[in-house]
Motif scaffolding. Structure first.
Motif, PDB file in Angstrom:
ATOM      1  N   GLN A 265       0.809  -1.218   0.000  1.00 42.76           N
ATOM      2  CA  GLN A 265       0.000   0.000   0.000  1.00 42.76           C
ATOM      3  C   GLN A 265       0.842   1.268   0.000  1.00 42.76           C
ATOM      4  N   ILE A 266       2.143   1.156   0.226  1.00 35.99           N
ATOM      5  CA  ILE A 266       2.990   2.353   0.288  1.00 35.99           C
ATOM      6  C   ILE A 266       3.986   2.407  -0.866  1.00 35.99           C
ATOM      7  N   ILE A 267       3.820   1.544  -1.864  1.00 30.05           N
ATOM      8  CA  ILE A 267       4.705   1.581  -3.027  1.00 30.05           C
ATOM      9  C   ILE A 267       3.865   1.598  -4.297  1.00 30.05           C
ATOM     10  N   SER A 268       4.440   2.168  -5.324  1.00 26.58           N
ATOM     11  CA  SER A 268       3.833   2.165  -6.652  1.00 26.58           C
ATOM     12  C   SER A 268       4.791   1.430  -7.585  1.00 26.58           C
ATOM     13  N   THR A 269       4.449   0.189  -7.914  1.00 22.71           N
ATOM     14  CA  THR A 269       5.332  -0.610  -8.766  1.00 22.71           C
ATOM     15  C   THR A 269       5.403  -0.067 -10.188  1.00 22.71           C
ATOM     16  N   LYS A 270       4.382   0.666 -10.592  1.00 22.51           N
ATOM     17  CA  LYS A 270       4.386   1.219 -11.943  1.00 22.51           C
ATOM     18  C   LYS A 270       5.359   2.389 -12.051  1.00 22.51           C
ATOM     19  N   GLU A 271       5.301   3.304 -11.079  1.00 23.60           N
ATOM     20  CA  GLU A 271       6.179   4.472 -11.102  1.00 23.60           C
ATOM     21  C   GLU A 271       7.499   4.226 -10.387  1.00 23.60           C
ATOM     22  N   LYS A 272       7.616   3.084  -9.692  1.00 22.64           N
ATOM     23  CA  LYS A 272       8.825   2.749  -8.931  1.00 22.64           C
ATOM     24  C   LYS A 272       9.118   3.826  -7.885  1.00 22.64           C
ATOM     25  N   LYS A 273       8.099   4.118  -7.070  1.00 28.35           N
ATOM     26  CA  LYS A 273       8.242   5.132  -6.025  1.00 28.35           C
ATOM     27  C   LYS A 273       7.446   4.723  -4.790  1.00 28.35           C
ATOM     28  N   PHE A 274       7.869   5.271  -3.640  1.00 25.59           N
ATOM     29  CA  PHE A 274       7.107   5.126  -2.402  1.00 25.59           C
ATOM     30  C   PHE A 274       5.999   6.179  -2.375  1.00 25.59           C
ATOM     31  N   THR A 275       4.865   5.817  -1.785  1.00 21.77           N
ATOM     32  CA  THR A 275       3.741   6.745  -1.675  1.00 21.77           C
ATOM     33  C   THR A 275       3.086   6.586  -0.309  1.00 21.77           C
ATOM     34  N   ASN A 276       2.500   7.668   0.171  1.00 24.08           N
ATOM     35  CA  ASN A 276       1.674   7.653   1.389  1.00 24.08           C
ATOM     36  C   ASN A 276       2.408   7.077   2.594  1.00 24.08           C
ATOM     37  N   LEU A 277       3.645   7.476   2.782  1.00 20.05           N
ATOM     38  CA  LEU A 277       4.412   6.994   3.926  1.00 20.05           C
ATOM     39  C   LEU A 277       4.019   7.751   5.187  1.00 20.05           C
ATOM     40  N   LYS A 278       3.904   7.029   6.292  1.00 20.76           N
ATOM     41  CA  LYS A 278       3.639   7.614   7.602  1.00 20.76           C
ATOM     42  C   LYS A 278       4.918   7.590   8.433  1.00 20.76           C
ATOM     43  N   SER A 279       4.852   8.219   9.601  1.00 15.32           N
ATOM     44  CA  SER A 279       6.050   8.338  10.443  1.00 15.32           C
ATOM     45  C   SER A 279       6.600   6.971  10.836  1.00 15.32           C
ATOM     46  N   HIS A 280       5.703   6.036  11.162  1.00 13.93           N
ATOM     47  CA  HIS A 280       6.179   4.708  11.557  1.00 13.93           C
ATOM     48  C   HIS A 280       6.751   3.952  10.367  1.00 13.93           C
ATOM     49  N   ASP A 281       6.250   4.219   9.165  1.00  7.39           N
ATOM     50  CA  ASP A 281       6.803   3.570   7.974  1.00  7.39           C
ATOM     51  C   ASP A 281       8.247   4.005   7.738  1.00  7.39           C
ATOM     52  N   TYR A 282       8.531   5.288   7.966  1.00  9.73           N
ATOM     53  CA  TYR A 282       9.920   5.755   7.843  1.00  9.73           C
ATOM     54  C   TYR A 282      10.814   5.034   8.852  1.00  9.73           C
ATOM     55  N   HIS A 283      10.287   4.854  10.060  1.00 12.18           N
ATOM     56  CA  HIS A 283      11.066   4.171  11.100  1.00 12.18           C
ATOM     57  C   HIS A 283      11.367   2.728  10.693  1.00 12.18           C
ATOM     58  N   VAL A 284      10.371   2.024  10.170  1.00 11.83           N
ATOM     59  CA  VAL A 284      10.573   0.629   9.766  1.00 11.83           C
ATOM     60  C   VAL A 284      11.553   0.546   8.599  1.00 11.83           C
ATOM     61  N   LEU A 285      11.452   1.467   7.661  1.00 16.05           N
ATOM     62  CA  LEU A 285      12.368   1.454   6.522  1.00 16.05           C
ATOM     63  C   LEU A 285      13.815   1.678   6.967  1.00 16.05           C
ATOM     64  N   MET A 286      14.022   2.671   7.837  1.00 14.69           N
ATOM     65  CA  MET A 286      15.384   3.025   8.219  1.00 14.69           C
ATOM     66  C   MET A 286      16.005   2.022   9.182  1.00 14.69           C
ATOM     67  N   THR A 287      15.210   1.270   9.897  1.00 12.83           N
ATOM     68  CA  THR A 287      15.766   0.350  10.888  1.00 12.83           C
ATOM     69  C   THR A 287      15.762  -1.106  10.448  1.00 12.83           C
ATOM     70  N   GLN A 288      14.929  -1.467   9.468  1.00 14.53           N
ATOM     71  CA  GLN A 288      14.815  -2.878   9.117  1.00 14.53           C
ATOM     72  C   GLN A 288      14.900  -3.149   7.616  1.00 14.53           C
TER      73      GLN A 288
END
Length: 576
Positions: A265-288
């Motif tokens: 739900q937070i990625i666009s495979t067509k445009e190859k971009k992240f979308t609609n990221l929330k604060s906790h999503d940034y935390h999960v991306l940067m730590t895991q």
């Protein structure tokens, strides 16, 4: 204390007017005699004393509370007068992190990629009191700006009301760094330069800054026809194949329940971009997740630097941090910042990126990040926001909604015969109390909760139930403890080998104790949350030894930037 709502009419630097009642109460609580308070448990009265230990707020609010400007040359609230900043044509940057390296570090002596100059400066002094601060306010009589000794506008805007507290000047840390927003800004910055989030930050202006500073000659924009420019691929520029590999890995991730948002739900495979990221999503991306999804892409030293930064963010997010590791963590984050200076253009280094080098010092004084994180406060602000029914009167709506909820909770707690709405009752309810039974109806006095506890105790001690308990625990571990992510570095090249990766990366999920309400006995001394990625080398040394650590030679997928011209038409009045 009144609730302050942000907006066009927010108090800003005049917030001291709203803080006056709070400061007066804090002064009263710090007096020797304290405030008499009744202890219901011990049935006695005692004198309560309290102090304001630290404040937690985002960057704009910190400027209002601390009284120091958060824009300009001396914006760092920790380096203060020793802040190193450079004002470029398109942005203001904060670099010069070699002075934070350990003494006699090899990169301090090398100036190959740093204007051929060594940097033997020491890190800025830690300011712990008001006496060692050079306070020069930015405005004088008639609101005229006052310049400091170096010719820049003074960094102080007002004298914070908190200095009226007698103990305030003796605190080592008065304002904690907002790690949540720092992680968010850092992740947005990093993904923006990788070209996978929002508008790419690898812009023509960023490359023109390099040309202006006479650095990274291979990345200077090349003029083309019709006013366009060609930007050569930098070391962080992802090729089309690398983006496909990255998002194929992201699309395959299935995280445990409660771990994070659904990745699809937070990625666009067509445009190859992240979308609609929330604060906790940034935390999960940067730590895991980010160190896993970049496996097999980017140059080795660039990938090692990003992985090292994510490992640092994961380490400081643990509930237990070994004090003996703090020095190593400080060295790791400074090495990452120095490595980024060799990789990214100057526009990467905003104030949030610079604050990374001060995090470990704060952790050593305040404890692990979760003790002074803004996540719970932001979450509670979301609860208060739901109380707003009248946008013209948000404060009154919040007060009324909060009071109504307290009354309802009080009534539910003390009305025994109240039947909760929406909770169905079992059709077997009441049989143990003598209801709906055959034969003689007898009223049993055994409490249902007591019976359940006894029944559960008997089952736990029974050897016949042991296999089922082990099967249940294995199922819980399989679903909630770990999950698997494709290791794209093990995927064969196009046209060679299988299409699917040969290996998977195992990541830890959130630990859950099923059926246990009190989690105080959980063993937090074991660092089970450490990710399966570590960097044992110093990437700054390896990058400084390269001739062009900032450019790529394995692909030529650069960017064509076309200037947008705005045509303006001028109409003249026709005279009669």
């Amino acid at each position: 204390m009144p609730i302050i709502i942000q907006g066009p009419k927010q108090p800003g630097n005049d917030i001291d007017v709203y803080l006056r009642p709070l400061v007066e109460d804090l002064k009263l609580l710090w007096k020797k005699e304290g405030v008499p308070v009744w202890d219901e448990d011990n049935q006695e009265e005692f004198n309560l004393r309290a102090l304001l230990f630290v404040t937690i707020n985002d960057w704009p609010a910190l400027s209002n509370l601390f009284g120091q400007s958060n824009k300009g040359y001396k914006t760092c609230t920790h380096c203060m007068d020793e802040t190193e900043s450079t004002y470029l044509k398109h942005c203001r940057v904060y670099m010069g992190h070699r002075r934070f390296l350990a003494a006699n570090h090899p990169v301090q002596k090398k100036g190959k990629h740093f204007e051929h100059k060594a940097d033997h400066r020491t890190k800025p002094k830690h300011h712990s009191g008001k006496t060692d601060l050079k306070v020069v306010f930015g405005k004088g009589p008639g609101s005229q700006p006052i310049e400091s000794e170096d010719g820049h506008v003074a960094m102080w805007k007002n004298n914070s009301i908190f200095w009226e507290l007698s103990y305030w000047e003796f605190l080592d840390v008065r304002h904690a760094i907002d790690v949540m927003h720092l992680t968010k800004n850092l992740c947005v910055n990093l993904l923006g330069f990788l070209g996978v989030y929002g508008k790419s930050k690898d812009t023509l202006e960023a490359h023109n800054d390099l040309k202006h500073m006479e650095q990274h000659g291979d990345l200077h924009p090349e003029p083309k026809e019709k006013g366009s420019h060609y930007l050569s691929p930098a070391s962080y520029t992802l090729s089309k194949t690398e983006k496909e590999s990255m998002f194929e890995c992201l699309e395959s991730i299935k995280v445990p329940s409660g771990y994070s948002m659904n990745i699809k739900q937070i990625i666009s495979t067509k445009e190859k971009k992240f979308t609609n990221l929330k604060s906790h999503d940034y935390h999960v991306l940067m730590t895991q997740l980010l160190p896993v999804v970049i496996r097999g892409i980017l140059p080795d030293n660039v990938r090692a630097t990003i992985t090292n930064l994510c490992a640092f963010m994961n380490a400081i997010s643990q509930k237990v941090i070994d004090p003996d590791r703090l020095e190593a963590l400080q060295n790791d984050v400074v090495q990452c910042l120095v490595s980024f200076e060799l990789i990214f253009p100057p526009s990467f280094f905003n104030i949030m990126t610079h604050l990374l080098c001060h995090l470990v010092k704060k952790i050593g004084i305040l404890g692990p990040v979760y003790l002074h994180n803004i996540f719970p406060f932001e979450s509670y602000m979301g609860v208060l926001k739901k109380y707003v029914r009248n946008r013209a009167r948000p404060e009154a709506s919040i007060a009324k909604g909060y009071g109504t909820e307290e009354v309802i909770e009080f009534c539910v707690e003390f009305i025994e015969e109240l039947r909760p709405i929406g909770v169905p009752e079992s059709r077997h309810e009441g049989r143990l109390r003598g209801k709906r039974t055959l034969g003689r109806k007898a009223i049993m006095t055994v409490d249902n909760n007591l019976f359940r506890k006894v029944h559960f105790t008997v089952l736990q001690q029974s050897s016949l139930v042991a296999p089922y308990i082990e099967e249940h625990l294995a199922l819980v571990r399989a679903r909630n403890i770990v999950f698997y992510v494709k290791d794209m570095s093990s995927k064969g090249k196009k046209g060679r080998g299988p299409d699917e990766p040969k290996r998977n990366v195992v990541l830890p999920g959130k630990r859950k104790i099923v059926g246990v309400e009190d989690k105080t006995d959980e063993n937090y001394d074991q660092l089970d949350g450490q990710p399966p990625f570590t960097v044992t080398i110093d990437p700054s040394i390896l990058l400084s030894n390269e001739d062009t650590p900032y450019s790529r030679s394995d692909h030529k997928e650069g960017t064509i930037v076309r200037r947008k011209y705005v045509r303006s038409t001028v109409t003249a009045d026709v005279l009669p």
